[in-house]
Design a protein around this motif. Structure first.
Motif, PDB file in Angstrom:
ATOM      1  N   ASP A 163       0.840  -1.202   0.000  1.00 31.81           N
ATOM      2  CA  ASP A 163       0.000   0.000   0.000  1.00 31.81           C
ATOM      3  C   ASP A 163       0.871   1.246   0.000  1.00 31.81           C
ATOM      4  O   ASP A 163       1.765   1.394   0.840  1.00 31.81           O
ATOM      5  N   VAL A 164       0.614   2.126  -0.964  1.00 35.78           N
ATOM      6  CA  VAL A 164       1.272   3.431  -1.026  1.00 35.78           C
ATOM      7  C   VAL A 164       0.200   4.491  -0.817  1.00 35.78           C
ATOM      8  O   VAL A 164      -0.989   4.208  -0.892  1.00 35.78           O
ATOM      9  N   SER A 165       0.634   5.707  -0.561  1.00 27.22           N
ATOM     10  CA  SER A 165      -0.292   6.807  -0.317  1.00 27.22           C
ATOM     11  C   SER A 165      -0.465   7.626  -1.592  1.00 27.22           C
ATOM     12  O   SER A 165       0.519   8.019  -2.216  1.00 27.22           O
ATOM     13  N   GLN A 166      -1.721   7.873  -1.979  1.00 27.00           N
ATOM     14  CA  GLN A 166      -2.006   8.654  -3.182  1.00 27.00           C
ATOM     15  C   GLN A 166      -2.824   9.883  -2.806  1.00 27.00           C
ATOM     16  O   GLN A 166      -3.861   9.780  -2.150  1.00 27.00           O
ATOM     17  N   ARG A 199       1.807   9.890  -5.860  1.00 23.61           N
ATOM     18  CA  ARG A 199       1.982   8.757  -4.956  1.00 23.61           C
ATOM     19  C   ARG A 199       3.307   8.844  -4.215  1.00 23.61           C
ATOM     20  O   ARG A 199       4.322   9.210  -4.801  1.00 23.61           O
ATOM     21  N   TYR A 228       5.656   6.889  -0.737  1.00 20.00           N
ATOM     22  CA  TYR A 228       5.822   5.840   0.264  1.00 20.00           C
ATOM     23  C   TYR A 228       7.089   6.160   1.035  1.00 20.00           C
ATOM     24  O   TYR A 228       8.120   6.408   0.423  1.00 20.00           O
ATOM     25  N   PRO A 229       7.017   6.187   2.349  1.00 16.27           N
ATOM     26  CA  PRO A 229       5.836   6.005   3.186  1.00 16.27           C
ATOM     27  C   PRO A 229       4.913   7.220   3.126  1.00 16.27           C
ATOM     28  O   PRO A 229       5.268   8.257   2.555  1.00 16.27           O
ATOM     29  N   LEU A 274      10.369   2.827  -4.257  1.00 17.52           N
ATOM     30  CA  LEU A 274      10.358   2.128  -2.972  1.00 17.52           C
ATOM     31  C   LEU A 274      11.752   1.604  -2.658  1.00 17.52           C
ATOM     32  O   LEU A 274      12.483   1.197  -3.566  1.00 17.52           O
TER      33      LEU A 274
END
Length: 104
Positions: A4-7, A14, A16-17, A69
């Motif tokens: 799971d990444v943040s969008q 996007r 990460y973290p 990542l």
């Protein structure tokens, strides 16, 4: 299997973290998005304490639209650009990004 990444809900950037604000537009609302594949950029093998095999640490760009990542690989890759399958593994109470190398 995925990571799971943040969008960002405003611009779609996007990361990460996850961050409190989007680094692209400053918006403060994001959603978790699952990414399953990445393209290997670079890697290094490091001796692992008490282990027979080295720890393989890599950078990879999540497909199709990022982010980059830092992750662990299950096996040694052969070249940059290889496609990876992403997954999370719990270690010391945290979910961390891992990947396996996909056959060419």
């Amino acid at each position: 299997m995925s990571v799971d990444v943040s969008q960002c809900r405003a611009c779609g950037h996007r990361v990460y973290p996850a961050r409190l604000w989007c680094p692209a537009c400053g918006h403060d609302r994001a959603q978790a998005v699952a990414v399953e594949y990445a393209e290997l950029q670079a890697w290094t093998a490091m001796p692992a304490k008490g282990a027979d095999a080295p720890a393989i640490i890599a950078t990879a760009r999540a497909c199709p639209q990022g982010p980059v990542l830092v992750l662990r690989l299950e096996e040694m890759p052969s070249h940059a650009g290889q496609r990876l399958r992403l997954f999370e593994r719990r270690m010391q109470g945290q979910s961390l990004p891992w990947a396996s190398v996909l056959p060419a």
